[in-house]
Design a protein around this motif. Sequence first.
Motif, PDB file in Angstrom:
ATOM      1  N   CYS A  80       0.853  -1.186   0.000  1.00 19.55           N
ATOM      2  CA  CYS A  80       0.000   0.000   0.000  1.00 19.55           C
ATOM      3  C   CYS A  80       0.892   1.240   0.000  1.00 19.55           C
ATOM      4  CB  CYS A  80      -0.876  -0.016   1.252  1.00 19.55           C
ATOM      5  SG  CYS A  80      -1.660   1.562   1.627  1.00 19.55           S
ATOM      6  N   HIS A  82       0.499   3.975   1.231  1.00 22.27           N
ATOM      7  CA  HIS A  82       0.451   4.760   2.453  1.00 22.27           C
ATOM      8  C   HIS A  82       1.063   4.028   3.648  1.00 22.27           C
ATOM      9  CE1 HIS A  82      -0.890   8.284   4.558  1.00 22.27           C
ATOM     10  NE2 HIS A  82      -1.323   7.509   5.531  1.00 22.27           N
ATOM     11  N   CYS A  83       0.629   2.786   3.898  1.00 22.05           N
ATOM     12  CA  CYS A  83       1.064   2.112   5.115  1.00 22.05           C
ATOM     13  C   CYS A  83       1.950   0.895   4.845  1.00 22.05           C
ATOM     14  CB  CYS A  83      -0.148   1.696   5.949  1.00 22.05           C
ATOM     15  SG  CYS A  83      -1.120   0.391   5.185  1.00 22.05           S
ATOM     16  N   CYS A  93      -4.446   0.223   0.560  1.00 24.57           N
ATOM     17  CA  CYS A  93      -5.180  -0.867   1.177  1.00 24.57           C
ATOM     18  C   CYS A  93      -6.583  -0.375   1.535  1.00 24.57           C
ATOM     19  CB  CYS A  93      -4.450  -1.354   2.423  1.00 24.57           C
ATOM     20  SG  CYS A  93      -4.466  -0.182   3.779  1.00 24.57           S
ATOM     21  N   CYS A  96      -6.758   2.398   4.310  1.00 21.86           N
ATOM     22  CA  CYS A  96      -6.256   3.701   3.857  1.00 21.86           C
ATOM     23  C   CYS A  96      -7.232   4.313   2.853  1.00 21.86           C
ATOM     24  CB  CYS A  96      -4.879   3.569   3.214  1.00 21.86           C
ATOM     25  SG  CYS A  96      -3.572   3.192   4.390  1.00 21.86           S
TER      26      CYS A  96
HETATM   27 ZN   LIG Z   1      -2.639   1.277   3.725  1.00 13.95          ZN
END
Ligand SMILES: [Zn+2]
Length: 137
Positions: A80, A82-83, A93, A96
């Motif tokens: 993902c 972001h994370c 994901c 997110c």
């Molecule tokens: Zn994420």
Amino acid sequence: MDLRNCPECGKLYINNNFQLCPDCRQRELDEEDKVAQYLREIAKASIAEICQATGVKEKIVLRMIKRGRVTGQVEVSYPCEHCGRSITEGLLCASCNERLLSELPAETKREWQPGGQKLSQRRNEKMYTGRVQSGKD
Ligand SMILES: [Zn+2]
Ligand SMILES: [Zn+2]
């Protein structure tokens, strides 16, 4: 004339749509072919496995995925944006994505929802990969 430095090799080139010099663009196309061919033979792979099997750089495989070029028929897992959690479609994901949706203004939400852009992209991809030895775009 709009001259740029190629982000891959550093060479000067005339700006085009690909953000790459013609040499690197060609190499990228060859590598995308290699990845697409590999993915046709297997159903599921992680980015690491694809890189190992094809020798193509992770960055390029990721770029293909983000352009929607390897979804639809195969399941590829990647982090993902972001994370870093492992996902198989989109850029983010589920959690997110959800958080992003709740932060977006109402008028931009539509594009992110199922049935929006992403689905039509996947349909095109299926048509594309369905053709035998289709040409390069
Ligand atoms: Zn994420
Ligand atoms: Zn280059």
